[in-house]
Write a protein that holds these residues in place. Sequence first.
Motif, PDB file in Angstrom:
ATOM      1  N   ASN A 369       0.873  -1.128  -0.188  1.00 29.94           N
ATOM      2  CA  ASN A 369      -0.078  -0.072   0.055  1.00 29.94           C
ATOM      3  C   ASN A 369       0.814   1.075   0.081  1.00 29.94           C
ATOM      4  O   ASN A 369       0.782   2.169   0.968  1.00 29.94           O
ATOM      5  N   ALA A 370       1.824   1.316  -1.004  1.00 28.07           N
ATOM      6  CA  ALA A 370       2.978   2.164  -0.850  1.00 28.07           C
ATOM      7  C   ALA A 370       2.807   3.694  -0.931  1.00 28.07           C
ATOM      8  O   ALA A 370       1.702   4.104  -1.634  1.00 28.07           O
ATOM      9  N   GLY A 371       3.554   4.112  -0.220  1.00 24.20           N
ATOM     10  CA  GLY A 371       3.819   5.702  -0.304  1.00 24.20           C
ATOM     11  C   GLY A 371       5.393   5.720  -0.896  1.00 24.20           C
ATOM     12  O   GLY A 371       6.106   5.093  -0.956  1.00 24.20           O
ATOM     13  N   TYR A 372       5.722   7.018  -1.308  1.00 25.19           N
ATOM     14  CA  TYR A 372       6.892   7.364  -1.863  1.00 25.19           C
ATOM     15  C   TYR A 372       7.867   8.325  -1.128  1.00 25.19           C
ATOM     16  O   TYR A 372       7.575   9.599  -1.261  1.00 25.19           O
ATOM     17  N   PHE A 373       8.675   7.725  -0.233  1.00 30.93           N
ATOM     18  CA  PHE A 373       9.350   8.740   0.897  1.00 30.93           C
ATOM     19  C   PHE A 373      10.578   8.901   0.611  1.00 30.93           C
ATOM     20  O   PHE A 373      11.327   7.878   0.341  1.00 30.93           O
ATOM     21  N   ILE A 374      11.190   9.885   0.791  1.00 26.71           N
ATOM     22  CA  ILE A 374      12.676  10.203   0.557  1.00 26.71           C
ATOM     23  C   ILE A 374      12.896  10.874   1.865  1.00 26.71           C
ATOM     24  O   ILE A 374      12.656  11.626   2.492  1.00 26.71           O
ATOM     25  N   LEU A 449      -3.144  11.213  -2.829  1.00 27.27           N
ATOM     26  CA  LEU A 449      -1.601  11.430  -3.528  1.00 27.27           C
ATOM     27  C   LEU A 449      -1.214  10.387  -4.373  1.00 27.27           C
ATOM     28  O   LEU A 449      -0.745  10.505  -5.431  1.00 27.27           O
ATOM     29  N   TRP A 450      -1.333   8.941  -3.825  1.00 28.36           N
ATOM     30  CA  TRP A 450      -0.604   7.802  -4.507  1.00 28.36           C
ATOM     31  C   TRP A 450      -1.506   6.677  -4.802  1.00 28.36           C
ATOM     32  O   TRP A 450      -0.999   5.958  -5.231  1.00 28.36           O
ATOM     33  N   GLY A 451      -2.945   6.868  -4.399  1.00 27.12           N
ATOM     34  CA  GLY A 451      -3.221   5.597  -4.540  1.00 27.12           C
ATOM     35  C   GLY A 451      -3.478   4.745  -3.406  1.00 27.12           C
ATOM     36  O   GLY A 451      -2.749   5.094  -2.364  1.00 27.12           O
ATOM     37  N   GLY A 452      -4.068   3.765  -3.434  1.00 28.30           N
ATOM     38  CA  GLY A 452      -3.927   2.621  -2.609  1.00 28.30           C
ATOM     39  C   GLY A 452      -5.135   2.819  -1.395  1.00 28.30           C
ATOM     40  O   GLY A 452      -6.077   3.518  -1.746  1.00 28.30           O
ATOM     41  N   TYR A 458       0.601   0.897   5.309  1.00 25.77           N
ATOM     42  CA  TYR A 458       1.303   0.964   4.342  1.00 25.77           C
ATOM     43  C   TYR A 458       1.738  -0.505   4.050  1.00 25.77           C
ATOM     44  O   TYR A 458       1.923  -0.880   2.872  1.00 25.77           O
ATOM     45  N   ASP A 459       2.293  -1.196   4.909  1.00 27.57           N
ATOM     46  CA  ASP A 459       2.593  -2.714   4.715  1.00 27.57           C
ATOM     47  C   ASP A 459       1.884  -3.530   5.858  1.00 27.57           C
ATOM     48  O   ASP A 459       2.332  -3.684   7.122  1.00 27.57           O
ATOM     49  N   ARG A 460       0.636  -4.004   5.640  1.00 33.12           N
ATOM     50  CA  ARG A 460      -0.123  -4.764   6.569  1.00 33.12           C
ATOM     51  C   ARG A 460       0.676  -6.011   6.847  1.00 33.12           C
ATOM     52  O   ARG A 460       0.205  -6.739   8.198  1.00 33.12           O
ATOM     53  N   CYS A 461       1.780  -6.578   6.239  1.00 37.67           N
ATOM     54  CA  CYS A 461       2.289  -7.806   6.715  1.00 37.67           C
ATOM     55  C   CYS A 461       3.686  -7.477   7.401  1.00 37.67           C
ATOM     56  O   CYS A 461       4.417  -8.121   7.457  1.00 37.67           O
ATOM     57  N   TYR A 462       3.893  -6.145   7.671  1.00 37.08           N
ATOM     58  CA  TYR A 462       4.982  -5.888   8.307  1.00 37.08           C
ATOM     59  C   TYR A 462       5.392  -6.654   9.428  1.00 37.08           C
ATOM     60  O   TYR A 462       4.700  -6.812  10.348  1.00 37.08           O
TER      61      TYR A 462
END
Length: 523
Positions: A369-374, A449-452, A458-462
């Motif tokens: 369920n990604a975001g794009y972080f820097i 912003l990113w969809g999902g 973001y990661d339910r299997c973390y």
Amino acid sequence: MLQTLSSPLPARRLLLSASISMALLSLGACGGGGDADDGGAQADIAAVAEPAVAPCRASGNNVFDQLLGCVTVDGVRRHLAALQRIANAHHGTRVSGTPGFNQSADYAEKVLRRAGYQVTRQEFQFQTFLSRSPSQLEQVAPRPVQSIENRIMSYSGSGQVRAAVARPSGAATGCSSADFAGFPAGSIALLRRGDCTFAVKATNASAAGAVGAVIYNNIPGDLNGTLGADFTLDLPVTSVSQATGERLAATAGLVLRLKTDTFRGQATTSNVIAETAGGDANHVVVVGAHLDSVDAGPGINDNGSGSAAILETAVQMAGMRVRNKVRFTLWGAEESGLVGSTRYVEQLTQAERDRIALYLNFDMIASPNAGYFIYDGDDSDQVGAGPGPSGSAAIEKTLQGFYSRRGVAFRGTDFSGRSDYGPFIAQGIPSGGIFTGAEEVKTAEAAALWGGRAGEAYDRCYHQACDTYDNINLRALDVNSDAVAYATLYYAMSARPLADLRKKASQYTAPVVTWPEHPPVRQ
């Protein structure tokens, strides 16, 4: 005192360390999660063979476009499939100190050697943690009796207790011994996340007479935490979500049953290090990701994704004439507190550290369920720990430029030292990287912003058994594998004196890391 194993255990996997006689963990399986089409996932895994080595024939003025064309999502997925196959053969895990990790490192070494690199395995010992069976948390009173979803805190002690629940009389976080004034000994402490490390909370609770501790989140979502390798109290400690914790805190006459069954002991693991034959050895670009998983699962997003992207980038760059030396590093025991990267930096001489121009870190780059972080090198977000060492802002701008050209929206994430860049920034080495999110819940704004899916992690299997080959967002993997390749090549070919990026370590104050666990979120 370290726990010892007093009785034989079912054979699952042996730690390759003379300090540990035997250990086990019982691992289940849950479904995958992601936006990718994974219908052929099992076939891909079954079909994976020895990695093909076909270096990119990039040259001329468009070397960047050529390399990014050679680093394909299919190539990266071949490495992910190999890591999944290794986990499948070792009871679903690749945790450091076990054959699952050792075979992962063997695989990476073989890929890099076949590509023509000289490879070093740097071995070291560390304090490992295994959960030998799932932690259990149960509401006994008031009735009805009901199980409570929970996550064991890494490095928890073992124990089985049934007791009334009590909260600190002072701050709900329990960060001071004074918070436990009048605490009823023999109770299970219910504590809120925040203000101090989980180990401090648990230690204060134990000193006040608690027989167990349950820590609940202070933001929406599940809580995955570690007490740290230095925690040795034989106290069972687990965690629950914010909603669950607040419900428990409001329940009168609450009695819980808590059970944990864990192992803590010495194990041996390694870092895998390869570097280009050419390039200026006085300006070394270090590119890194942790190769290990947690013991609960195979760790394919966390962090097979970063490792696989680095492996494929290294394969495709093999034979390229680079201006600056590139060192590819895959770390062991990150999940035990950044141990591998810390040992690596510690064993370098000051002169060797000074020759490192910068460090690029790639951890969890394909969350479903990604975001794009820097990583926020210049602290422009004004959140958390502050900027990275001088030069980190330039790395951030390089990655921002890549995303902008791809039409990918991005946001900053706090540069707190909670991933393998931590030991590097502590030495004043410019650092940066990308991240797609862990257990934090995606907001409606982020989803726009990113969809999902808003309202989901973001990661339910973390840090779970379901972090498998299916737990990958293929678009994020594709975009971010190119980001890995682009940033690596950009600094490998940079004509700018890389020494200008950085200051001496004495001119930089590293952030205080209160929770050495990599998702860069507030504790």
